[in-house]
Design an enzyme around this catalytic site. Structure first.
Site, PDB file in Angstrom:
ATOM      1  N   THR A   1      16.469  15.575   1.208  1.00 58.22           N
ATOM      2  CA  THR A   1      15.528  16.474   0.540  1.00 58.22           C
ATOM      3  C   THR A   1      15.934  17.934   0.699  1.00 58.22           C
ATOM      4  OG1 THR A   1      13.265  17.324   0.722  1.00 58.22           O
ATOM      5  CG2 THR A   1      14.142  16.302   2.676  1.00 58.22           C
ATOM      6  N   ASP A   2      15.518  18.765  -0.264  1.00 58.30           N
ATOM      7  CA  ASP A   2      15.755  20.213  -0.156  1.00 58.30           C
ATOM      8  C   ASP A   2      14.947  20.832   0.991  1.00 58.30           C
ATOM      9  OD1 ASP A   2      13.206  20.034  -1.302  1.00 58.30           O
ATOM     10  OD2 ASP A   2      13.713  21.171  -3.106  1.00 58.30           O
TER      11      ASP A   2
ATOM     12  N   TYR B   1       8.315  16.401   9.136  1.00 59.67           N
ATOM     13  CA  TYR B   1       8.998  15.582   8.124  1.00 59.67           C
ATOM     14  C   TYR B   1      10.403  16.109   7.863  1.00 59.67           C
ATOM     15  CZ  TYR B   1      10.557  14.291   3.418  1.00 59.67           C
ATOM     16  OH  TYR B   1      11.322  13.896   2.343  1.00 59.67           O
TER      17      TYR B   1
ATOM     18  N   LYS C   1      14.178  14.560   8.634  1.00 61.85           N
ATOM     19  CA  LYS C   1      15.183  14.328   7.588  1.00 61.85           C
ATOM     20  C   LYS C   1      16.476  15.087   7.916  1.00 61.85           C
ATOM     21  CE  LYS C   1      14.930  12.307   4.203  1.00 61.85           C
ATOM     22  NZ  LYS C   1      15.152  10.856   3.862  1.00 61.85           N
TER      23      LYS C   1
HETATM   24  P1  NAD Z   1       7.903   6.521  -0.552  1.00 66.23           P
HETATM   25  O1  NAD Z   1       7.028   6.873   0.594  1.00 66.23           O
HETATM   26  O2  NAD Z   1       7.295   6.280  -1.897  1.00 66.23           O
HETATM   27  O3  NAD Z   1       8.757   5.204  -0.214  1.00 66.23           O
HETATM   28  C1  NAD Z   1       9.291   4.970   1.059  1.00 66.23           C
HETATM   29  C2  NAD Z   1       9.650   3.498   1.137  1.00 66.23           C
HETATM   30  O4  NAD Z   1      10.280   3.276   2.405  1.00 66.23           O
HETATM   31  C3  NAD Z   1       8.439   2.568   1.067  1.00 66.23           C
HETATM   32  O5  NAD Z   1       8.716   1.469   0.221  1.00 66.23           O
HETATM   33  C4  NAD Z   1       8.249   2.117   2.507  1.00 66.23           C
HETATM   34  O6  NAD Z   1       7.652   0.824   2.617  1.00 66.23           O
HETATM   35  C5  NAD Z   1       9.685   2.139   3.010  1.00 66.23           C
HETATM   36  N1  NAD Z   1       9.748   2.316   4.473  1.00 66.23           N
HETATM   37  C6  NAD Z   1       9.127   3.263   5.224  1.00 66.23           C
HETATM   38  N2  NAD Z   1       9.410   3.089   6.523  1.00 66.23           N
HETATM   39  C7  NAD Z   1      10.254   2.025   6.590  1.00 66.23           C
HETATM   40  C8  NAD Z   1      10.912   1.357   7.660  1.00 66.23           C
HETATM   41  N3  NAD Z   1      10.740   1.745   8.931  1.00 66.23           N
HETATM   42  N4  NAD Z   1      11.721   0.313   7.358  1.00 66.23           N
HETATM   43  C9  NAD Z   1      11.895  -0.103   6.075  1.00 66.23           C
HETATM   44  N5  NAD Z   1      11.274   0.475   5.028  1.00 66.23           N
HETATM   45  C10 NAD Z   1      10.463   1.524   5.290  1.00 66.23           C
HETATM   46  O7  NAD Z   1       8.990   7.671  -0.602  1.00 66.23           O
HETATM   47  P2  NAD Z   1       9.806   8.264  -1.837  1.00 66.23           P
HETATM   48  O8  NAD Z   1       9.063   9.402  -2.399  1.00 66.23           O
HETATM   49  O9  NAD Z   1      10.222   7.153  -2.723  1.00 66.23           O
HETATM   50  O10 NAD Z   1      11.067   8.863  -1.065  1.00 66.23           O
HETATM   51  C11 NAD Z   1      12.268   8.111  -0.917  1.00 66.23           C
HETATM   52  C12 NAD Z   1      13.304   8.973  -0.242  1.00 66.23           C
HETATM   53  O11 NAD Z   1      13.534  10.158  -0.994  1.00 66.23           O
HETATM   54  C13 NAD Z   1      12.903   9.438   1.165  1.00 66.23           C
HETATM   55  O12 NAD Z   1      14.030   9.349   1.989  1.00 66.23           O
HETATM   56  C14 NAD Z   1      12.483  10.878   0.967  1.00 66.23           C
HETATM   57  O13 NAD Z   1      12.711  11.647   2.118  1.00 66.23           O
HETATM   58  C15 NAD Z   1      13.386  11.292  -0.173  1.00 66.23           C
HETATM   59  N6  NAD Z   1      12.846  12.391  -1.005  1.00 66.23           N
HETATM   60  C16 NAD Z   1      11.686  12.256  -1.700  1.00 66.23           C
HETATM   61  C17 NAD Z   1      11.231  13.302  -2.495  1.00 66.23           C
HETATM   62  C18 NAD Z   1       9.975  13.174  -3.324  1.00 66.23           C
HETATM   63  O14 NAD Z   1       9.642  14.125  -4.037  1.00 66.23           O
HETATM   64  N7  NAD Z   1       9.264  12.075  -3.303  1.00 66.23           N
HETATM   65  C19 NAD Z   1      11.924  14.490  -2.550  1.00 66.23           C
HETATM   66  C20 NAD Z   1      13.089  14.599  -1.806  1.00 66.23           C
HETATM   67  C21 NAD Z   1      13.562  13.541  -1.062  1.00 66.23           C
END
Ligand code: NAD
Length: 328
Positions: free
Chosen positions: A127-128, A151, A155
């Site tokens: 993430t940014d 958070y 990361k």
């Molecule tokens: P989300 O919370 O919708 O999904 C996370 C998934 O990970 C879920 O399916 C959850 O069940 C699974 N999970 C959590 N803990 C776990 C564990 N211990 N073992 C196995 N599975 C586990 O999140 P998202 O928004 O889809 O984000 C996905 C990735 O993208 C993350 O790494 C997040 O940091 C990154 N990200 C998200 C955004 C955003 O805007 N949503 C922006 C930048 C980066």
């Protein structure tokens, strides 16, 4: 190519899996896709319903911190695309332990298994927010990390571990850092689905502080295309930014969502600002554009309209996930 996707039942991971299995133009074409997901509160098998019957898909319910389960799942995989994380900043402010466990220890557990199995490529999705906050200009990939929330600190820790496995062990690791995603199947605690579902339910929406915080909005499909481009052609040991090129203050975003839902500012309730709230995020995406030909393709206008339409038409998906909302 056999691909293991961690967190593939979450918002972005499930979009990635649906894209790999349904889009013949996706930059990665998998022979098999294995989803490894713990199904925490934000993981949902309904997100994989459109591809559930695809014979190439296998689902494994497991925790990325469970070394034995991770070891079994990684055997024979060519590539890991690692999305699994605790992802909501507000939750990390009230309880950071789960964030450190999943995001740091979980990533290390996966890296160790990938190292043991000689997995060809490890794509770490980040993430940014690891850079902190920037008043002017945009971050490049070599910018120092300065995370402000538990958070983003967790990361940042996982990014550094992933890059260290490249430097120490020569593992083929690439890291992506993206801006704020939006689109269908996003858990309704994040601002866009929270606001849209509250408004569709006749409720109010909470606007943090003065509403002046600036975020760059990226449609989840564009993010997944960017990840697949990096997976297919990114250079080992490198970081790539994936952005949407659309910066808005939270107030401007709120105005668009009110408009899309056909309601006015009387539905907005100002609330005390989030602790340590980063003011502005902004990514320079020239590296991925230049090296891999990435460009966002979904405009914010069409992406937001589609997203609002999706939540309007898919109440059965989000209603069970929501707490009761305040009514106006
Ligand atoms: P989300 O919370 O919708 O999904 C996370 C998934 O990970 C879920 O399916 C959850 O069940 C699974 N999970 C959590 N803990 C776990 C564990 N211990 N073992 C196995 N599975 C586990 O999140 P998202 O928004 O889809 O984000 C996905 C990735 O993208 C993350 O790494 C997040 O940091 C990154 N990200 C998200 C955004 C955003 O805007 N949503 C922006 C930048 C980066």
């Amino acid at each position: 190519m056999r691909v293991l996707v961690t967190g593939g039942a979450g918002f972005i991971g499930s979009e990635f899996v649906r894209m790999l299995l349904t889009d013949p133009n996706a930059p990665v074409s998998p022979a098999t896709v294995t989803v490894l997901d713990k199904l925490t509160y934000s993981g949902n098998l309904a997100n994989l319903a459109p591809v559930r019957d695809d014979p190439r898909l296998t689902f494994v319910q497991a925790d990325i911190c469970d070394a034995a389960a991770v070891d079994r799942a990684l055997a024979g995989q060519d590539m890991v695309v690692h999305f699994a994380a605790e992802s909501h900043v507000d939750r990390s402010i009230t309880g950071a332990a789960e964030f450190v466990t999943t995001n740091v220890v979980g990533t290390q557990t996966l890296l160790d298994a990938a190292l043991r199995h000689g997995t060809n490529r490890f794509v770490h999705v980040s993430t940014d927010e690891v850079y902190g906050s920037i008043d002017e200009g945009s971050w490049t990939e070599d910018w120092p990390l300065s995370p402000n929330s538990p958070y983003s600190a967790s990361k940042a820790g996982s990014d550094l571990l992933a890059l260290a496995y490249h430097r120490t062990h020569g593992m083929d690791v690439v890291v992506t850092r993206c801006s704020n995603n939006y689109g269908p199947y996003q858990f309704p605690e994040k601002v866009i689905p929270l606001f849209v579902t509250n408004l569709l339910d006749g409720g109010t929406v909470p606007l943090y502080g003065d509403g002046g915080n600036i975020r760059d909005w990226l449609h989840v499909r564009d993010h997944c295309v960017g990840i697949a481009l990096v997976a297919a052609g990114g250079r080992a040991g490198e970081v790539y930014h994936i952005g949407g090129g659309t910066e808005l203050t939270n107030k401007e975003l709120t105005a668009r969502l009110l408009d899309a839902c056909g309601v006015g500012w009387e539905r907005v309730v100002p609330v005390t600002d989030r602790k340590g709230h980063d003011r502005r995020y902004s990514l320079d995406i020239s590296k991925i554009s230049r090296e891999l030909g990435y460009a966002p393709s979904v405009t914010l206008d069409e992406g937001l309209a589609d997203t609002v339409r999706w939540y309007r038409e898919n109440r059965s998906w989000w209603e069970p996930l929501k707490k009761p909302v305040a009514s106006s």
